[in-house]
Design a protein around this motif. Structure first.
Motif, PDB file in Angstrom:
ATOM      1  N   PHE A   1      64.240  11.314 -24.292  1.00  0.00           N
ATOM      2  CA  PHE A   1      64.194  12.770 -24.403  1.00  0.00           C
ATOM      3  C   PHE A   1      65.065  13.313 -25.538  1.00  0.00           C
ATOM      4  CE2 PHE A   1      62.409  12.033 -20.258  1.00  0.00           C
ATOM      5  CZ  PHE A   1      61.385  12.978 -20.194  1.00  0.00           C
TER       6      PHE A   1
ATOM      7  N   GLU B   1      65.551  14.709 -29.114  1.00  0.00           N
ATOM      8  CA  GLU B   1      64.644  15.519 -29.928  1.00  0.00           C
ATOM      9  C   GLU B   1      64.352  14.788 -31.235  1.00  0.00           C
ATOM     10  OE1 GLU B   1      62.120  18.636 -30.512  1.00  0.00           O
ATOM     11  OE2 GLU B   1      63.359  18.253 -28.746  1.00  0.00           O
TER      12      GLU B   1
ATOM     13  N   HIS C   1      58.328   9.463 -22.656  1.00  0.00           N
ATOM     14  CA  HIS C   1      58.735  10.290 -21.515  1.00  0.00           C
ATOM     15  C   HIS C   1      58.224   9.695 -20.200  1.00  0.00           C
ATOM     16  CE1 HIS C   1      58.980  14.088 -24.292  1.00  0.00           C
ATOM     17  NE2 HIS C   1      59.950  13.216 -24.523  1.00  0.00           N
TER      18      HIS C   1
ATOM     19  N   ARG D   1      63.294  15.580 -14.929  1.00  0.00           N
ATOM     20  CA  ARG D   1      62.494  15.428 -16.143  1.00  0.00           C
ATOM     21  C   ARG D   1      60.995  15.479 -15.858  1.00  0.00           C
ATOM     22  NH1 ARG D   1      65.245  16.301 -20.839  1.00  0.00           N
ATOM     23  NH2 ARG D   1      67.210  15.128 -20.928  1.00  0.00           N
TER      24      ARG D   1
ATOM     25  N   GLU E   1      58.644  17.953 -17.634  1.00  0.00           N
ATOM     26  CA  GLU E   1      58.345  17.654 -19.043  1.00  0.00           C
ATOM     27  C   GLU E   1      57.196  16.641 -19.149  1.00  0.00           C
ATOM     28  OE1 GLU E   1      61.956  17.456 -21.701  1.00  0.00           O
ATOM     29  OE2 GLU E   1      62.958  17.505 -19.746  1.00  0.00           O
TER      30      GLU E   1
ATOM     31  N   ASP F   1      53.537  17.101 -20.846  1.00  0.00           N
ATOM     32  CA  ASP F   1      52.947  16.108 -21.759  1.00  0.00           C
ATOM     33  C   ASP F   1      51.485  15.831 -21.433  1.00  0.00           C
ATOM     34  OD1 ASP F   1      55.221  15.687 -23.313  1.00  0.00           O
ATOM     35  OD2 ASP F   1      55.988  14.110 -21.983  1.00  0.00           O
TER      36      ASP F   1
END
Length: 898
Positions: A800, A802, A813, A831, A834, A838
């Protein structure tokens, strides 16, 4: 080969397992194993992979003929004698690697080689090729061999290497006939092939040895008198006149005076119908009397020249004129060529040509289209007569004009003149261009440009670039030179030599400037700028952004912005050069470029502009949009001409981009389809390593791990053979290869491949950073499937981080969160949103998400949803591993595997 073996060979070409072949043919696996073993013995190759490669080269399910020599001439007459020589050559071929038949012109080296090749089939089960070098220039020995073998050049791989791959599959024979005028080039080529192909034997013929280590030289002398020489004369005389009868003593005297030279005997016998043996002896007396008093190679050569001279003197004027003019041709020619080059009416020319054939001064080659040729020794004498006549310059000019017209006609055919049509006349066209002195020449310019296009269509890529560069040297105007330099740049781009392409485009711009053509100058400069921003990984030296800015300003100042084509090129270059970072096009400028390109209706321009939008979408995380734009580019392919160097680099990029975008979006069916299209592409599919690099990610993700590893070996070896150049796309393939080894439990191989990433990454560019999440995905995915939870927290943190422009972040991920859940890390569930986000961009994450939820909740519906999604995607490995998570498939006492 039996019919069943042919079927097995064809199925091997499809890469089927023994079990799959057995089911397809309704036989037992043991039967298949027996056929495969038999094929391995017959073709003398080391494994089934080599048999599969052989099957692919044949195609259409046709059986591969054992011992077939491509290009072997068909004999027109019987072969007389030479039993001892035939046995000696066969023995030498059986025991040696390089055998050279040495002897003077006219002694029968070529004919002996042909007969021996017919006998030698069992020694060389993979066949080979007979390469006639008589019409070939020194720079085109490899092309002549490639034409005979039916192979083509690959980008970033010398043609000799492609030929070597074809010959290195097992015991094969390569015949290099008539090496004397290209001796050094033939020797260099032979040495390269012998070094690369331990199971290949070369049989050469010439007047000098190649002087290579291990060369066995067999001296071929005249036919023995009092036996074979007289038999030859008698048979050929009877062919000319079935009623012929000659005193054996006269025939023996005549053959002795002709030194037993087969060609001299055949020329004399061709006249026997008119003169009889006694008349021949009398008529030849003055010529042969000059030779009395000595014997040996020099005398024999003089005797042959005497017979040719005597034959010439017996011709009428019409026959003499045509005969000497025919010496302009280095190889075979048809009637249309004779009419154009020799300046004769076709009907009258056909009549005279027939008379020259009857006199054995010209050979008739029968086939679908009648062709003729002159033996090298006879042609040399005819060329001397042409020089003496004062017609040389005029005939050479007509030969050049004919070549230019022929090349233009081939270029205008639907296939760009590729294949057999071009191969038939290629040596003659090259010879016509080579005979032209340097300097401006409009006819030579047209021929060179046409040859550039034809050689490209035939996939002789370096030759193609050379012809375009030669065209620039023959250009009658600066504008013509600009066009030729642009063609050379396109060829360099096809071969991924982008640095050279960049410099050639600048030459094109300079020539356009000299011609006062500002629009052409602007286009050439804009294309140079675009290539530097769009393909940075294949430049050996990065072009600074400041220089590109200067070039783009120069382009904008040179061209007319109201011209649609100029405007589109400038817009596309501006999009790709929007900032100091390469591979970072501006989306707003990209949209303008697409709009401008659509106004031109040029599919290549439109695709390049769409690629700017596609790259911007992918690097901003809009993976499905990038995938959609790749689909738009694929739809443009039918409008692009694969035979044109202008289109070829774009076609290459479209295929590769479609594969990468489908993988990035997790659309595995589309990725596999794109991979198949890429492998089937006429140009890209033959690249030594890029096709494998593009295919490997799709194979690994669909679970074809062993197949992916086979491609990985091909990729790595091909890349090393090509000189280890910068290779955009290979880092991802290397990472996925590491993943395949890890999933198969080979940690050592996985780490070894991971260590190769930096070697293939090329000059610094954003992609080197953008690919870092893929490394995290590899580690996390291996850990998930091996149950190694030791670094779950570290991998979750890495996943994770960036990383702008990272296309593989959804994979990292999903795998890292699944691993963290397995390890019981509390932050894993945090998480999960996220990963859910995705799934809007990546279908792999969409299949993995319900499995992660199942690990958290134990809800069997989530597990079944994951099973269905993996099956829909065709991810066989993940599907199988997920099935093992069902309670009814677990071993007793095991609560939750991995």
């Amino acid at each position: 080969m039996s019919a069943r073996e042919a079927e097995v060979l064809a199925l091997l070409g499809l890469r089927l397992s023994n079990a799959q072949m057995a089911r397809r043919l309704h036989v037992s696996v043991r039967t298949i194993e027996g056929h495969v073993s038999s094929l391995l013995r017959k073709y003398g190759v080391a494994g089934r992979g080599a048999l599969a490669d052989l099957a692919e080269t044949v195609g259409d399910g046709a059986p591969l003929p054992l011992g077939r020599l491509a290009g072997l001439p068909r004999a027109r007459t019987s072969f007389i004698g030479r039993a001892a020589e035939r046995d000696a050559v066969l023995t030498a071929l059986r025991d040696g690697r390089l055998v050279t038949l040495l002897g003077p012109g006219g002694v029968g080296k070529t004919r002996l080689a042909i007969v021996v090749c017919e006998d030698a089939g069992p020694l060389f089960p993979l066949g080979g090729a007979f390469v006639d070098l008589a019409p070939v220039g020194a720079g085109f020995v490899a092309q002549a061999a490639a034409e005979a073998l039916g192979v083509s050049e690959r980008p970033q791989q010398p043609l000799e290497d492609t030929i070597a791959e074809r010959l290195a599959r097992g015991r094969s024979l390569l015949v290099l006939d008539n090496c004397e005028h290209v001796l050094d080039a033939a020797a260099d080529f032979a040495e390269r092939i012998l070094s690369a192909c331990p199971d290949t034997t070369i049989l050469a013929t010439g007047r000098e040895r190649l002087s290579l280590p291990g060369e066995q030289v067999l001296h071929i002398g005249p036919l023995p008198l009092d036996s074979d020489a007289e038999r030859l004369f008698t048979e050929r005389a009877l062919a000319a006149d079935p009623a012929a009868a000659a005193d054996p003593a006269v025939v023996a005297d005549l053959c002795a005076r002709l030194d037993g030279l087969p060609l001299a005997i055949e020329l004399a016998a061709a006249r026997s119908a008119a003169l009889g043996a006694s008349g021949l002896l009398t008529a030849l007396g003055d010529y042969l009397r000059l030779l009395a008093g000595g014997r040996g190679p020099a005398i024999r050569h003089r005797s042959l020249r005497a017979v040719i001279g005597w034959s010439h003197d017996l011709l009428d004027e019409e026959e003499r004129v045509l005969w000497r003019r025919l010496s302009a041709f280095t190889g075979p020619f048809d009637m249309a060529a004779v009419s154009a080059v020799c300046d004769v009416d076709p009907a009258a020319g056909a009549d005279v040509l027939g008379r020259l054939v009857d006199k054995s001064l010209v050979m008739h080659l029968r086939g679908p289209v009648s062709r003729w040729r002159m033996l090298a020794t006879i042609r040399a004498c005819a060329a001397e007569r042409l020089d003496l006549s004062g017609e040389r310059a005029e005939v050479r000019h007509r030969h050049l004009a004919w070549a230019a017209a022929t090349a233009a006609a081939l270029e205008g055919t639907g296939d760009g003149g590729s294949g057999e049509d071009f191969d038939t006349v290629a040596a003659e066209l090259r010879a016509a261009l080579a005979a032209t002195p340097p300097g401006p020449d409009p006819v030579a310019y047209r021929l060179a440009r046409s040859l550039g296009r034809l050689a490209h269509a035939r996939r002789f890529l370096r030759e193609s670039q050379g012809h375009y560069e030669r065209a620039a040297g023959h250009a009658p105007t600066a504008s013509d030179a600009a066009v030729a330099w642009g063609g050379a740049a396109d060829c360099a781009q096809v071969m991924h030599d982008t640095g050279r392409a960049f410099e050639l485009r600048l030459r094109s711009a300079a020539a356009s400037h000299a011609a006062g053509d500002g629009n052409a100058q602007a286009i050439a400069l804009a294309r140079a700028v675009e290539s530097a921003g769009r393909f940075p990984a294949t430049f050996r030296t990065e072009i600074p952004h400041g220089r590109l800015d200067d070039l783009l300003r120069e382009a904008a100042g040179a061209g007319d912005p109201a011209d649609p084509v100029v405007a589109a090129h400038l817009a596309c270059a501006a999009a790709w050069n929007a900032g100091p970072c390469k591979l970072a096009p501006d989306p707003m400028l990209g949209a303008r470029a697409v709009e401008a390109a659509r106004a031109t209706a040029d599919p290549v321009l439109i695709s390049g502009a769409l690629d700017a939008l596609r790259t911007a979408a992918a690097t901003s995380g809009r993976l499905r949009e990038a995938h959609r734009l790749s689909g738009e580019r694929l739809a443009l392919l039918p409008r692009m001409d694969a035979g044109d160097p202008y289109s070829a680099p774009e076609i290459d990029d479209v295929h590769g981009g479609a594969c990468a975008d489908a993988v990035a979006a997790g659309d595995l069916p589309a990725a596999v389809a794109a991979a198949h299209r890429l492998l089937a592409d006429d140009l890209l599919g033959r690249h030594p390593y890029l096709p494998a690099a593009k295919v490997i990610p799709a194979l690994v993700l669909t679970g074809d791990l062993q197949e992916a590893l086979r491609y990985a070996v091909t990729m790595w070896d091909g890349w090393r053979r090509a000189g280890s150049p910068p290779a955009f796309g290979m880092p991802a393939a290397v990472h996925f290869t590491s993943l395949a080894h890890g999933l198969l439990g080979d940690r050592e191989a996985s780490e070894r491949w991971r260590g190769r990433v930096d070697a293939v990454s090329g000059i610094p560019n954003p992609f080197r950073t953008q690919i870092s999440p893929l490394a995290c995905f590899v580690d996390a995915a291996i850990a998930v499937h091996t149950g190694d939870l030791s670094d779950a927290a570290g991998l979750l943190e890495r996943a994770f981080q960036e990383v702008p422009g990272a296309r593989h972040a959804p994979y990292a991920h999903a795998a890292a969160v699944e691993l963290a859940v397995m390890a019981g890390l509390p932050e894993a569930e945090e998480r999960l949103p996220e990963v859910e986000a995705d799934t809007r961009e990546n279908e792999w994450a969409g299949a993995c998400l319900p499995r992660i939820r199942w690990r958290l909740s134990g809800d069997p519906a989530e597990l079944e949803a994951s099973v269905r999604e993996w099956e829909r995607l065709g991810a066989r490995f993940e599907h199988a591993r997920t099935l093992l998570l069902r309670p009814d498939t677990r071993p007793e006492g095991v609560s939750r595997p991995w």
